[in-house]
Design a protein around this motif. Structure first.
Motif, PDB file in Angstrom:
ATOM      1  N   ALA A   1       0.824  -1.212   0.000  1.00 16.66           N
ATOM      2  CA  ALA A   1       0.000   0.000   0.000  1.00 16.66           C
ATOM      3  C   ALA A   1       0.856   1.258   0.000  1.00 16.66           C
ATOM      4  O   ALA A   1       0.431   2.307  -0.497  1.00 16.66           O
ATOM      5  CB  ALA A   1      -0.930  -0.003   1.216  1.00 16.66           C
ATOM      6  N   GLY A   2       2.065   1.136   0.551  1.00 18.50           N
ATOM      7  CA  GLY A   2       2.975   2.278   0.586  1.00 18.50           C
ATOM      8  C   GLY A   2       3.867   2.401  -0.638  1.00 18.50           C
ATOM      9  O   GLY A   2       4.762   3.253  -0.654  1.00 18.50           O
ATOM     10  N   GLY A   3       3.653   1.528  -1.626  1.00 18.35           N
ATOM     11  CA  GLY A   3       4.380   1.677  -2.877  1.00 18.35           C
ATOM     12  C   GLY A   3       5.469   0.664  -3.148  1.00 18.35           C
ATOM     13  O   GLY A   3       6.118   0.719  -4.193  1.00 18.35           O
ATOM     14  N   VAL A   4       5.693  -0.298  -2.226  1.00 18.75           N
ATOM     15  CA  VAL A   4       6.691  -1.338  -2.470  1.00 18.75           C
ATOM     16  C   VAL A   4       6.008  -2.477  -3.215  1.00 18.75           C
ATOM     17  O   VAL A   4       5.009  -3.027  -2.746  1.00 18.75           O
ATOM     18  CB  VAL A   4       7.294  -1.857  -1.156  1.00 18.75           C
ATOM     19  CG1 VAL A   4       8.369  -2.899  -1.451  1.00 18.75           C
ATOM     20  CG2 VAL A   4       7.869  -0.716  -0.329  1.00 18.75           C
ATOM     21  N   VAL A   5       6.550  -2.866  -4.362  1.00 15.31           N
ATOM     22  CA  VAL A   5       5.912  -3.890  -5.197  1.00 15.31           C
ATOM     23  C   VAL A   5       6.618  -5.243  -5.077  1.00 15.31           C
ATOM     24  O   VAL A   5       5.966  -6.293  -5.009  1.00 15.31           O
ATOM     25  CB  VAL A   5       5.888  -3.436  -6.669  1.00 15.31           C
ATOM     26  CG1 VAL A   5       5.344  -4.541  -7.576  1.00 15.31           C
ATOM     27  CG2 VAL A   5       5.042  -2.162  -6.812  1.00 15.31           C
ATOM     28  N   ASP A   6       7.935  -5.242  -5.042  1.00 15.41           N
ATOM     29  CA  ASP A   6       8.736  -6.478  -5.058  1.00 15.41           C
ATOM     30  C   ASP A   6       8.912  -6.983  -3.627  1.00 15.41           C
ATOM     31  O   ASP A   6       9.728  -6.445  -2.865  1.00 15.41           O
ATOM     32  CB  ASP A   6      10.087  -6.177  -5.710  1.00 15.41           C
ATOM     33  CG  ASP A   6      10.975  -7.405  -5.800  1.00 15.41           C
ATOM     34  OD1 ASP A   6      10.551  -8.503  -5.414  1.00 15.41           O
ATOM     35  OD2 ASP A   6      12.125  -7.246  -6.262  1.00 15.41           O
TER      36      ASP A   6
ATOM     37  N   ARG B   1      -1.355 -10.496  -5.283  1.00 13.99           N
ATOM     38  CA  ARG B   1      -0.810 -10.581  -6.636  1.00 13.99           C
ATOM     39  C   ARG B   1      -1.794 -10.018  -7.664  1.00 13.99           C
ATOM     40  O   ARG B   1      -1.388  -9.338  -8.611  1.00 13.99           O
ATOM     41  CB  ARG B   1      -0.439 -12.038  -6.965  1.00 13.99           C
ATOM     42  CG  ARG B   1       0.801 -12.501  -6.200  1.00 13.99           C
ATOM     43  CD  ARG B   1       1.375 -13.787  -6.771  1.00 13.99           C
ATOM     44  NE  ARG B   1       1.628 -13.701  -8.195  1.00 13.99           N
ATOM     45  CZ  ARG B   1       2.667 -13.104  -8.760  1.00 13.99           C
ATOM     46  NH1 ARG B   1       3.586 -12.501  -7.992  1.00 13.99           N
ATOM     47  NH2 ARG B   1       2.825 -13.099 -10.071  1.00 13.99           N
ATOM     48  N   ARG B   2      -3.076 -10.275  -7.481  1.00 14.14           N
ATOM     49  CA  ARG B   2      -4.073  -9.765  -8.432  1.00 14.14           C
ATOM     50  C   ARG B   2      -4.168  -8.243  -8.391  1.00 14.14           C
ATOM     51  O   ARG B   2      -4.592  -7.617  -9.370  1.00 14.14           O
ATOM     52  CB  ARG B   2      -5.439 -10.399  -8.125  1.00 14.14           C
ATOM     53  CG  ARG B   2      -5.477 -11.905  -8.402  1.00 14.14           C
ATOM     54  CD  ARG B   2      -5.669 -12.196  -9.890  1.00 14.14           C
ATOM     55  NE  ARG B   2      -5.362 -13.567 -10.267  1.00 14.14           N
ATOM     56  CZ  ARG B   2      -6.219 -14.579 -10.221  1.00 14.14           C
ATOM     57  NH1 ARG B   2      -7.445 -14.394  -9.792  1.00 14.14           N
ATOM     58  NH2 ARG B   2      -5.833 -15.783 -10.607  1.00 14.14           N
ATOM     59  N   ARG B   3      -3.755  -7.665  -7.282  1.00 10.89           N
ATOM     60  CA  ARG B   3      -3.761  -6.209  -7.154  1.00 10.89           C
ATOM     61  C   ARG B   3      -2.466  -5.577  -7.652  1.00 10.89           C
ATOM     62  O   ARG B   3      -2.294  -4.365  -7.584  1.00 10.89           O
ATOM     63  CB  ARG B   3      -4.013  -5.824  -5.698  1.00 10.89           C
ATOM     64  CG  ARG B   3      -5.464  -6.005  -5.286  1.00 10.89           C
ATOM     65  CD  ARG B   3      -5.648  -6.071  -3.774  1.00 10.89           C
ATOM     66  NE  ARG B   3      -4.884  -5.050  -3.073  1.00 10.89           N
ATOM     67  CZ  ARG B   3      -4.561  -5.138  -1.785  1.00 10.89           C
ATOM     68  NH1 ARG B   3      -4.917  -6.200  -1.069  1.00 10.89           N
ATOM     69  NH2 ARG B   3      -3.879  -4.179  -1.208  1.00 10.89           N
TER      70      ARG B   3
END
Length: 378
Positions: free
Chosen positions: A75-80, A99-101
């Motif tokens: 939610a704070g912008g970390v994807v990996d 993962r779907r999000r």
């Protein structure tokens, strides 16, 4: 709104920012010099501001120990994100939702049974989960033997089942039990070599293995080379603590987390100072009791953060801590630590102490503090 150490409500968990930033730079510089990506474990802090500082320094992705951490940091912008705890079947729907999000969430496993659960759920929901196979390189906790048959069996189940076999990972947690540079270097090499061997076996069997992930704070700071490794994970280095001091990977003045507490009473005949930080603030973690130097519930420091030699938190009830000399009764204890005066206590285990608080007080070099939220739960 800013405060100072003299105006905070106590007990308070304080991050000394110059120390934290020095610790972050030390680890990142070391990983850069060794030529590997660094994926910090954020379970120590569970704090967005700390993780941002790690990312600003060059961290690539993060490691989490709960899916709640994954939720919060995504939610704070970390994807990996690597969820580095063996996946329980009931958590697969949550992992799928993330993962779907758009979260690039990787999960781990160390058994054929678990791999089959991942495959069945993934196929039922048309999802190719990225998965690392956990390898046991030191007999500390979880994982498969790098030379065992089950390593290949698990990898084959995942690969043939349509999941994305990303590689292998390991954690040399037994490094916490060591305390000499030679032993730490040997464990770092054992961790590296075992994980690389597992990767080579997968590749020799025709299986993909792009990721070779290793790490703990002691081994990350002790490795002489990381040939064959693609990334390193470590967490407690960001704060350090008394356990890490005993291991030998940090000095006392590297420890960036402390608990500020107020003197609320005395037992002069016993040489005790009573403070308002008990085990609800410090935690019950007595990790140093198994090491060469037992700090009991924590090292006592002045409000300036300088250790007061010989003084420890020797006991703790829920909301009361007992400060005393470790080598006998101090007859001047009442005058030395008057009612209302403040102390700082360095923790045995930064992860456990941090977990007692809803926020940190980030202490800047100029003496001001600012509240940094952290979160709890699973």
């Amino acid at each position: 709104m800013t405060s100072t150490l003299n105006t905070l409500d106590t007990p308070a968990a304080v991050i000394e920012l110059p120390r934290m930033m020095r610790n972050i730079a030390r680890m990142q510089d070391r990983m850069d010099a060794l030529g590997v990506a660094f994926r910090p474990h954020v379970k120590t802090t569970k704090c967005a501001a700390v993780v941002q500082a790690q990312r600003d320094a060059g961290a690539r992705g993060i490691t989490v120990s709960t899916l709640k951490e994954a939720e919060q940091f995504f939610a704070g912008g970390v994807v990996d994100i690597l969820y580095a705890v063996g996946i329980a079947p009931h958590r697969l729907p949550h992992a799928l939702e993330l993962r779907r999000r758009g979260c690039d969430l990787t999960i781990i496993t160390d058994s054929v049974a678990s791999a089959r659960e991942i495959v069945a759920f993934g196929r039922a929901h048309d999802e190719a989960f990225p998965v690392l196979v956990e390898v046991d390189t030191d007999g500390h906790r979880s994982g498969l033997h790098p030379e065992g048959d089950e390593l290949l069996q698990v990898a084959m189940v995942l690969h043939e089942g349509g999941m994305r076999l990303k590689g292998v990972m390991t954690h040399a947690g037994s490094s916490y039990e060591l305390n000499t540079p030679d032993a730490l270097r040997a464990m770092a090499e054992q961790e590296r070599a075992g994980c690389v061997m597992a990767a080579e076996r997968l590749r020799a069997a025709g299986l993909p293995c792009p990721v070779v992930s290793v790490g703990s704070t002691p081994t990350a700071l002790s490795a002489t080379h990381l040939e064959g490794v693609t990334e390193v994970r470590a967490g407690v280095y960001v704060f350090f603590d008394l356990v890490m001091h005993n291991v030998g990977v940090c000095a006392m003045d590297d420890i960036a987390l402390s608990v500020v507490t107020t003197v609320i009473g005395h037992q002069p005949e016993k040489g005790w100072v009573i403070v308002d930080a008990g085990w609800m603030a410090m935690s019950r973690d007595r990790g140093t009791s198994r090491q060469q130097r037992d700090f009991q519930y924590g090292q006592v420091c002045g409000l300036d953060g300088a250790p007061l030699a010989g003084y420890l938190m020797v006991g703790a009830n829920q909301e009361h801590g007992i400060v005393a000399r470790e080598d006998g009764i101090d007859g001047d204890i009442v005058a030395r630590f008057p009612i209302g005066s403040r102390l700082r206590i360095l923790p045995n285990h930064a992860c456990a102490t941090g977990a007692q608080f809803e926020k940190y007080e980030a202490l800047s070099a100029d003496g001001d503090t600012q509240a940094w939220p952290r979160f709890h739960g699973w």
